[in-house]
Scaffold this motif. Structure first.
Motif, PDB file in Angstrom:
ATOM      1  N   SER A 120       0.835  -1.201  -0.040  1.00 55.90           N
ATOM      2  CA  SER A 120      -0.072  -0.060  -0.131  1.00 55.90           C
ATOM      3  C   SER A 120       0.981   1.248  -0.254  1.00 55.90           C
ATOM      4  CB  SER A 120      -0.685  -0.130   1.199  1.00 55.90           C
ATOM      5  OG  SER A 120      -1.887  -0.959   1.153  1.00 55.90           O
ATOM      6  N   MET A 121       1.914   1.248   0.882  1.00 58.52           N
ATOM      7  CA  MET A 121       2.890   2.552   0.738  1.00 58.52           C
ATOM      8  C   MET A 121       3.461   2.437  -0.375  1.00 58.52           C
ATOM      9  SD  MET A 121       4.189   2.112   4.643  1.00 58.52           S
ATOM     10  CE  MET A 121       5.511   3.263   4.527  1.00 58.52           C
ATOM     11  N   ALA A 122       3.963   1.431  -1.183  1.00 64.30           N
ATOM     12  CA  ALA A 122       4.402   1.683  -2.404  1.00 64.30           C
ATOM     13  C   ALA A 122       3.439   2.368  -3.460  1.00 64.30           C
ATOM     14  CB  ALA A 122       5.004   0.329  -2.799  1.00 64.30           C
ATOM     15  N   ARG A 123       2.180   1.682  -3.589  1.00 64.94           N
ATOM     16  CA  ARG A 123       1.224   2.279  -4.287  1.00 64.94           C
ATOM     17  C   ARG A 123       0.976   3.787  -4.321  1.00 64.94           C
ATOM     18  NH1 ARG A 123      -1.196  -2.682  -3.428  1.00 64.94           N
ATOM     19  NH2 ARG A 123      -2.900  -1.662  -1.820  1.00 64.94           N
ATOM     20  N   GLN A 124       0.943   4.210  -2.887  1.00 67.13           N
ATOM     21  CA  GLN A 124       0.991   5.473  -2.519  1.00 67.13           C
ATOM     22  C   GLN A 124       2.107   6.300  -3.018  1.00 67.13           C
ATOM     23  OE1 GLN A 124       0.573   6.210   1.683  1.00 67.13           O
ATOM     24  NE2 GLN A 124       0.389   8.532   1.533  1.00 67.13           N
ATOM     25  N   ALA A 125       3.297   5.953  -2.916  1.00 70.02           N
ATOM     26  CA  ALA A 125       4.452   6.783  -3.246  1.00 70.02           C
ATOM     27  C   ALA A 125       4.687   6.844  -4.844  1.00 70.02           C
ATOM     28  CB  ALA A 125       5.628   5.940  -2.605  1.00 70.02           C
ATOM     29  N   GLU A 126       4.217   5.731  -5.375  1.00 72.43           N
ATOM     30  CA  GLU A 126       4.145   5.636  -6.974  1.00 72.43           C
ATOM     31  C   GLU A 126       3.081   6.884  -7.435  1.00 72.43           C
ATOM     32  OE1 GLU A 126       3.699   2.573 -10.799  1.00 72.43           O
ATOM     33  OE2 GLU A 126       3.246   1.954  -8.454  1.00 72.43           O
ATOM     34  N   ALA A 127       1.819   6.780  -6.877  1.00 73.24           N
ATOM     35  CA  ALA A 127       0.873   7.740  -7.200  1.00 73.24           C
ATOM     36  C   ALA A 127       1.524   9.132  -6.944  1.00 73.24           C
ATOM     37  CB  ALA A 127      -0.539   7.490  -6.420  1.00 73.24           C
ATOM     38  N   ASP A 128       1.849   9.134  -5.895  1.00 71.14           N
ATOM     39  CA  ASP A 128       2.527  10.762  -5.581  1.00 71.14           C
ATOM     40  C   ASP A 128       3.421  11.145  -6.532  1.00 71.14           C
ATOM     41  OD1 ASP A 128       2.566  12.830  -3.625  1.00 71.14           O
ATOM     42  OD2 ASP A 128       4.630  12.700  -3.652  1.00 71.14           O
ATOM     43  N   ARG A 129       4.243  10.148  -6.930  1.00 73.44           N
ATOM     44  CA  ARG A 129       5.473  10.543  -7.978  1.00 73.44           C
ATOM     45  C   ARG A 129       4.753  10.877  -9.384  1.00 73.44           C
ATOM     46  NH1 ARG A 129       8.537   6.495  -5.420  1.00 73.44           N
ATOM     47  NH2 ARG A 129       7.777   4.961  -6.716  1.00 73.44           N
ATOM     48  N   GLU A 130       3.516  10.188  -9.690  1.00 67.56           N
ATOM     49  CA  GLU A 130       3.130  10.196 -11.065  1.00 67.56           C
ATOM     50  C   GLU A 130       2.439  11.699 -11.009  1.00 67.56           C
ATOM     51  OE1 GLU A 130      -0.085   8.079 -13.892  1.00 67.56           O
ATOM     52  OE2 GLU A 130       0.841   7.350 -12.030  1.00 67.56           O
ATOM     53  N   ARG A 131       1.767  11.796  -9.695  1.00 64.40           N
ATOM     54  CA  ARG A 131       1.157  13.195  -9.727  1.00 64.40           C
ATOM     55  C   ARG A 131       2.228  14.430  -9.943  1.00 64.40           C
ATOM     56  NH1 ARG A 131       0.538  16.831  -5.724  1.00 64.40           N
ATOM     57  NH2 ARG A 131       1.640  15.468  -4.184  1.00 64.40           N
ATOM     58  N   ARG A 132       3.151  14.369  -9.295  1.00 65.47           N
ATOM     59  CA  ARG A 132       4.248  15.226  -9.386  1.00 65.47           C
ATOM     60  C   ARG A 132       4.946  15.479 -10.709  1.00 65.47           C
ATOM     61  NH1 ARG A 132       8.235  14.311  -4.561  1.00 65.47           N
ATOM     62  NH2 ARG A 132       7.580  12.128  -5.179  1.00 65.47           N
ATOM     63  N   ALA A 133       4.843  14.308 -11.383  1.00 69.61           N
ATOM     64  CA  ALA A 133       5.573  14.296 -13.041  1.00 69.61           C
ATOM     65  C   ALA A 133       4.599  14.947 -13.879  1.00 69.61           C
ATOM     66  CB  ALA A 133       5.591  12.934 -13.336  1.00 69.61           C
TER      67      ALA A 133
END
Length: 300
Positions: free
Chosen positions: A175-188
């Motif tokens: 869950s934390m990995a998915r959250q971090a990935e979504a946050d990085r995609e949002r910033r990108a």
């Protein structure tokens, strides 16, 4: 008589040697000695070096003053935001009062270990998962204060407490990995949108400048052609006006070079010839009033 005196002196010397051997104790530099005479604390703490005690009456307890590194076993608990974790820690402490460490507590090492485990569980229940992962300095200070408060009465000083590892369940890790990935995609995406906005503004300014100078567009086209032609594995297609081809064709037919400002006239397609009907002569002897046979139209 002299022999008896010499024998008695030898016996006393032997007894003194035996007493010294039985009473002598050596305290190392990193140790302190606590003497218990008939079960009661006697005198001050013995410094390092050679010291004497009364055999069969005094009992010397040595206390190590070096810093002790004690690992705290992993403790499982539930954080304030209802996440099950397992936390490991390590405690650094040393004895500052040898007499209190012997008199006030039965086993100061075991006492410090149990207090560290209890305090670690209490810290887990009061903290959130984000604090355990990113704000460990504050938790270490709180854990050190909780352990040091009762340890002062034991003659023990807590130097440092560190949280070594925080183990999470596999589902929480995913869950934390998915959250971090979504946050990085949002910033990108935000960065790409900002870049597109800046590029559009610059292109609008460039288009405004080129509209005032038409020759700039031709120069930009030539620059693009040069940039594309640098790659040998690419094919370049350029639009060519048909009027220029007709101009060159006409110049080749006439054999005379045309002026640059002379425009080539477009070629008109040939039209088919129409039959011309001639009137009959009025003085025709025979066949008056009959039309003459029509000639087939000649091709132009």
């Amino acid at each position: 008589m002299l022999q008896e005196l010499l024998g008695a002196a030898a016996a006393v010397a032997a007894a003194g040697a035996v007493y010294l051997v039985a009473a002598a104790r050596v305290v190392k530099q990193y140790e302190r000695g606590v003497v218990l005479r008939l079960g009661r604390l006697h005198g001050d703490v013995r410094p390092p070096g050679l010291t004497l005690v009364v055999p069969a009456v005094d009992r010397l307890r040595k206390v190590n003053l070096q810093i002790v590194t004690m690992p705290v076993p992993g403790q499982e608990g539930i954080t304030r935001d209802n996440v099950t974790v397992r936390v490991d820690a390590v405690v650094y402490f040393r004895v500052v009062d040898a007499a209190a460490a012997i008199i006030n507590v039965e086993d100061y090492r075991f006492a410090v270990s149990q207090m560290a485990q209890t305090s670690l569980r209490s810290i887990i229940g009061k903290s959130e998962l984000d604090d355990l992962l990113s704000n460990r300095e504050k938790l270490n200070e709180g854990l050190e204060l909780m352990i040091d408060s009762p340890a002062v009465g034991w003659g023990v000083q807590i130097d440092r407490v560190e949280i070594k590892d925080v183990s999470l369940p596999d589902t929480m890790k995913r869950s934390m990995a998915r959250q971090a990935e979504a946050d990085r995609e949002r910033r990108a995406r935000i960065i790409n949108a900002d870049a597109e906005l800046q590029a559009s503004k610059k292109l609008a300014e460039a288009a405004k400048e080129m509209s005032e100078q038409p020759a700039a567009l031709q120069l930009r086209l030539l620059q693009t052609v040069v940039a594309v032609a640098a790659e040998k594995n690419s094919t370049l297609v350029l639009p060519f006006p048909v009027e220029l081809l007709r101009f060159l064709e006409k110049a080749q037919q006439t054999g005379q070079p045309l002026q640059p400002n002379q425009q080539a006239q477009p070629l008109q397609p040939a039209r088919p010839a129409q039959a011309v009907q001639q009137p009959l002569p009025t003085d025709a002897p025979d066949g008056a009033g009959q039309p003459l046979p029509q000639q087939p139209p000649q091709e132009a």
